[in-house]
Design an enzyme around this catalytic site. Sequence first.
Site, PDB file in Angstrom:
ATOM      1  N   ASP A   1       0.809  -1.220   0.000  1.00 26.61           N
ATOM      2  CA  ASP A   1       0.000   0.000   0.000  1.00 26.61           C
ATOM      3  C   ASP A   1       0.842   1.271   0.000  1.00 26.61           C
ATOM      4  O   ASP A   1       0.618   2.170  -0.812  1.00 26.61           O
ATOM      5  CB  ASP A   1      -0.952   0.021   1.203  1.00 26.61           C
ATOM      6  CG  ASP A   1      -2.083  -0.995   1.050  1.00 26.61           C
ATOM      7  OD1 ASP A   1      -2.345  -1.414  -0.101  1.00 26.61           O
ATOM      8  OD2 ASP A   1      -2.683  -1.357   2.067  1.00 26.61           O
TER       9      ASP A   1
ATOM     10  N   ARG B   1       1.842   4.884  17.130  1.00 22.51           N
ATOM     11  CA  ARG B   1       1.354   5.933  16.210  1.00 22.51           C
ATOM     12  C   ARG B   1       1.741   7.344  16.630  1.00 22.51           C
ATOM     13  O   ARG B   1       2.186   8.123  15.797  1.00 22.51           O
ATOM     14  CB  ARG B   1      -0.160   5.825  16.012  1.00 22.51           C
ATOM     15  CG  ARG B   1      -0.692   4.647  15.179  1.00 22.51           C
ATOM     16  CD  ARG B   1       0.308   3.851  14.472  1.00 22.51           C
ATOM     17  NE  ARG B   1      -0.259   2.779  13.650  1.00 22.51           N
ATOM     18  CZ  ARG B   1       0.396   1.711  13.272  1.00 22.51           C
ATOM     19  NH1 ARG B   1       1.659   1.535  13.644  1.00 22.51           N
ATOM     20  NH2 ARG B   1      -0.163   0.808  12.510  1.00 22.51           N
TER      21      ARG B   1
ATOM     22  N   ASP C   1      -6.009   3.485  13.743  1.00 25.68           N
ATOM     23  CA  ASP C   1      -4.703   4.082  13.466  1.00 25.68           C
ATOM     24  C   ASP C   1      -4.807   5.403  12.712  1.00 25.68           C
ATOM     25  O   ASP C   1      -4.048   6.333  12.964  1.00 25.68           O
ATOM     26  CB  ASP C   1      -3.822   3.082  12.708  1.00 25.68           C
ATOM     27  CG  ASP C   1      -3.378   1.923  13.611  1.00 25.68           C
ATOM     28  OD1 ASP C   1      -3.234   2.150  14.823  1.00 25.68           O
ATOM     29  OD2 ASP C   1      -3.203   0.805  13.098  1.00 25.68           O
TER      30      ASP C   1
ATOM     31  N   SER D   1      -3.742  -8.706   8.313  1.00 28.61           N
ATOM     32  CA  SER D   1      -3.192  -7.372   8.517  1.00 28.61           C
ATOM     33  C   SER D   1      -2.412  -7.425   9.823  1.00 28.61           C
ATOM     34  O   SER D   1      -2.979  -7.674  10.882  1.00 28.61           O
ATOM     35  CB  SER D   1      -4.326  -6.355   8.604  1.00 28.61           C
ATOM     36  OG  SER D   1      -3.809  -5.155   9.135  1.00 28.61           O
TER      37      SER D   1
HETATM   38  N1  ARG Z   1      -6.729  -3.147  16.917  1.00 27.96           N
HETATM   39  C1  ARG Z   1      -5.434  -2.709  17.327  1.00 27.96           C
HETATM   40  C2  ARG Z   1      -5.446  -1.239  17.651  1.00 27.96           C
HETATM   41  O1  ARG Z   1      -6.319  -0.555  17.214  1.00 27.96           O
HETATM   42  C3  ARG Z   1      -4.366  -3.082  16.341  1.00 27.96           C
HETATM   43  C4  ARG Z   1      -4.296  -2.297  15.091  1.00 27.96           C
HETATM   44  C5  ARG Z   1      -3.302  -2.916  14.203  1.00 27.96           C
HETATM   45  N2  ARG Z   1      -3.110  -2.234  12.983  1.00 27.96           N
HETATM   46  C6  ARG Z   1      -2.979  -2.852  11.831  1.00 27.96           C
HETATM   47  N3  ARG Z   1      -2.776  -2.101  10.790  1.00 27.96           N
HETATM   48  N4  ARG Z   1      -3.060  -4.138  11.698  1.00 27.96           N
HETATM   49  O2  ARG Z   1      -4.586  -0.757  18.342  1.00 27.96           O
END
Ligand code: ARG
Length: 396
Positions: free
Chosen positions: A10, A91, A120, A171
Amino acid sequence: MVLAYSGGLDTSVAIGWIAESTGAEVIAVAADVGQGGEDMDIIKKRALECGAVEAEVLDLKDEFAEDFCLPALRANALYMDRYPLVSALSRPLISKHLVEAAERYDAEIVAHGCTGKGNDQVRFEVSIAALAPHLRVIAPVRDSDMTRDKAIAFAEANGLPIDVNKRSPFSIDQNVWGRAIETGFLEDIWNAPTEEIFSYTSAPNAQAEPDEVVITFEKGVPVALDGQKMSMLRIIEELNRRAGAAGVGRIDMVEDRLVGIKSREVYEAPAALVLIAAHMELENVTTERELARFKRGVDQRWSELVYDGLWFSPLKSSLDSFVDSTQDAVSGEIRVRLHTGQAVITGRKSSESLYRYDLATYDSEDVYDQSKAKGFIDIFGMTTRLAAERDRRRGK
Ligand code: ARG
């Protein structure tokens, strides 16, 4: 424009995609937060081959451990009592460095590769808004219809150096604090995770003998393992290895995202879970009862704020001050037994301990005056007794 670059399909496609649609020159910034996997120099080279005018690789592992994982540990941060905020912690750190890169290159726009369904995107954009309100943020996957099929077609048409077949059905986001695995067959919440989705942890029965580790804390900061002084980063790495080998750290849960979706999440966070369990237990030994009870609520609120992308926010900052003020006496040692997927605390030791053997014991050294308990309970229970008598009169 500065792009948060991961090296995957991506964000590799995003470089050319953004350049084509906006005419901007793209500076790719890749953050190493201990995700392992590909060599960072290969990722940098790929960014340039995909058309970035500049590419930077930043080693943020120590900063992540000290300025993000450590405050989370001191707040015993577990969202919904279980998730140690792995992605939610990285993040704001990455955002901070995107903003700094934007300043260095005089960029006007910051771009990230998040979809519109997750947390995110919120964490990046709110963090960037807090640090640099003048910067514009774009998200090509979310905002300019860069679907998976289109991304693959774009990569093939432009001969981009990415193997589109190598993509995993999941993912995955990982860093030193843990690993998040989503999508694929896990989207059916009845499906159990299979062994091959895990990488930070071995199967719970893989290691025959228990491992035992002693963690030393000074003022709420882990400073040594088995008496050996180490940095926060080293301690996390060591515990990931040792607890992971004992199968400790797996979490399988349905989680409330900020955007309102309930989603199935599988995590592995061996070091985070062991450290939080040990830190909580040391607080149990060293923290006065009322402060400890109040802190539990603060810890939970802190976790929710950070989960919701509010790392750089007034309330989070004030709660940090509170948490800091609670850690002065949180010093000592905790012994943890790691075996068959469990981390069990088997010993505690502290010069700041509030545990008093002579008060707790039922042996002859007892100094606690039991005769005083009766009067204490009479008065303590008075309001309950008065209300109960009144309600009996009213036939309730
Ligand atoms: N659900 C988790 C969170 O919001 C993990 C997010 C993981 N991100 C990803 N792009 N797979 O913190």
